[in-house]
Design an enzyme around this catalytic site. Structure first.
Site, PDB file in Angstrom:
ATOM      1  N   SER A 141       0.751  -1.299   0.103  1.00  9.45           N
ATOM      2  CA  SER A 141       0.082  -0.023   0.100  1.00  9.45           C
ATOM      3  C   SER A 141       0.918   1.182  -0.051  1.00  9.45           C
ATOM      4  O   SER A 141       1.751   1.304  -0.810  1.00  9.45           O
ATOM      5  CB  SER A 141      -0.760   0.030   1.169  1.00  9.45           C
ATOM      6  OG  SER A 141      -1.902   1.184   1.080  1.00  9.45           O
ATOM      7  N   TYR A 155      -4.776   8.613  -6.032  1.00 13.70           N
ATOM      8  CA  TYR A 155      -3.790   7.921  -5.405  1.00 13.70           C
ATOM      9  C   TYR A 155      -3.966   7.223  -4.312  1.00 13.70           C
ATOM     10  O   TYR A 155      -3.967   6.144  -4.088  1.00 13.70           O
ATOM     11  CB  TYR A 155      -2.301   8.443  -5.608  1.00 13.70           C
ATOM     12  CG  TYR A 155      -1.261   7.411  -5.081  1.00 13.70           C
ATOM     13  CD1 TYR A 155      -0.877   6.489  -6.086  1.00 13.70           C
ATOM     14  CD2 TYR A 155      -0.666   7.659  -3.699  1.00 13.70           C
ATOM     15  CE1 TYR A 155       0.251   5.389  -5.416  1.00 13.70           C
ATOM     16  CE2 TYR A 155       0.447   6.869  -3.590  1.00 13.70           C
ATOM     17  CZ  TYR A 155       0.867   5.730  -4.348  1.00 13.70           C
ATOM     18  OH  TYR A 155       1.762   4.631  -3.918  1.00 13.70           O
ATOM     19  N   LYS A 159      -5.373   3.063  -3.154  1.00 11.48           N
ATOM     20  CA  LYS A 159      -4.745   2.594  -1.741  1.00 11.48           C
ATOM     21  C   LYS A 159      -5.920   2.375  -0.749  1.00 11.48           C
ATOM     22  O   LYS A 159      -5.855   1.535   0.135  1.00 11.48           O
ATOM     23  CB  LYS A 159      -3.408   3.233  -1.377  1.00 11.48           C
ATOM     24  CG  LYS A 159      -2.270   3.385  -2.474  1.00 11.48           C
ATOM     25  CD  LYS A 159      -1.926   1.984  -2.679  1.00 11.48           C
ATOM     26  CE  LYS A 159      -0.730   2.118  -3.554  1.00 11.48           C
ATOM     27  NZ  LYS A 159      -0.215   0.858  -4.234  1.00 11.48           N
TER      28      LYS A 159
END
Length: 290
Positions: A141, A155, A159
């Site tokens: 992650s 982004y 994650k």
């Protein structure tokens, strides 16, 4: 001592292995005496790794966004080595830009690699690991999964999604003896930033961008990927690996800071939260007005 499977050690399957953290993970596994199926879109570095370790590396050219290709690569790895022991879901891309600036194509591309790509790999390896009743899936992650930050919103979203599905996966896989860990790295000297994608900037965000640039210039600290690789070996060598592992002092401190602030906010709004719940009998069918 490392936990090994058979005389040839463990078998790893590492995505995004052509460079950066993925390459460091593969090299650390080989140094530990294990065998590795290395997968990436770029074949050259994978073939060089295979040439340096005859018989112990299987190079696989694979795009994680292609679900059929992922399943085929996993089948080839199992056919070649006979089993899988450690699966490292490392492939990822970084797209930077303010949330308002992302096009649909840019947003989908971010999710396709970082979320759906890891999902396809997990789905492909699970039948193998379930049948073995053993194995360890490591989901790589990011610090960005600790919270959303300006310019990394999509982004972070990819994650956050990865971590949500990984928590469920860990509980589902446990019944079959399969372990799942989420690794949250800080900054490392990889090609992630050099190859990052950026949105078309809106003038309205220029002051914020300039402030962020100053912040990054003053406080950015990156480390040698080898340190992350050694931490990963310690993780997979553990008989009781954690669900989450933070990599780096900055990430460690930030995680606690974010958690404390969230708890303080929840506590400050406790009365409102509790007042929003009061059980009542089922109200019966709801009839909408004509």
């Amino acid at each position: 001592m490392p936990t090994t499977t058979g005389s040839n050690g463990r078998v790893w399957f590492v995505t995004g292995a052509s460079r950066g953290l993925g390459h460091a993970f593969a090299e650390a596994a080989l140094a530990a005496g294990d065998r590795v199926a290395v997968a990436a879109r770029t074949a050259g570095p994978l073939e060089a790794l295979a040439a340096a370790h005859p018989g112990r590396v299987l190079p696989l050219r694979m795009d994680v966004t292609d679900r059929a290709a992922v399943f085929a690569a996993v089948a080839e790895a199992v056919g070649h080595f006979g089993r899988l022991d450690v699966v490292v879901n490392n492939a990822g891309i970084l797209s930077m830009g303010m949330v308002e600036e992302f096009s649909e194509a840019e947003a989908r591309a971010q999710m396709d690699v970082n979320f759906f790509g890891t999902l396809w790999v997990a789905q492909a390896v699970l039948p193998v690991l379930r049948a073995q009743r053993s194995g360890h899936i490591v989901q790589v992650s990011s610090i960005s999964a600790l919270g959303g930050f300006p310019s990394t919103g999509l982004y972070s979203a990819s994650k956050f999604a990865l971590e949500g599905v990984s928590e469920a996966l860990a509980m589902e896989a446990a019944a079959f003896g399969v372990k799942v860990s989420i690794v949250q790295p800080g900054g490392y000297w990889t090609d992630l930033y050099q190859d990052m994608r950026t949105t078309s900037a809106l003038d309205a965000y220029t002051p914020l961008r300039e402030a962020l640039e100053r912040q990054f210039a003053e406080g950015s600290v990156d480390s040698d990927p080898e340190l992350a690789a050694q931490a990963l070996l310690t993780l997979v060598d553990s008989d009781e690996p954690p669900l989450r592992l933070l990599l780096g002092s900055m990430v460690y401190d930030l995680a606690f800071d974010i958690a404390r602030k969230r708890m303080e906010t929840w506590a400050a709004w406790e009365d409102v939260s509790r007042a929003a719940e009061h059980a009542i009998a089922h109200p019966g069918p709801q009839v909408s007005a004509a």
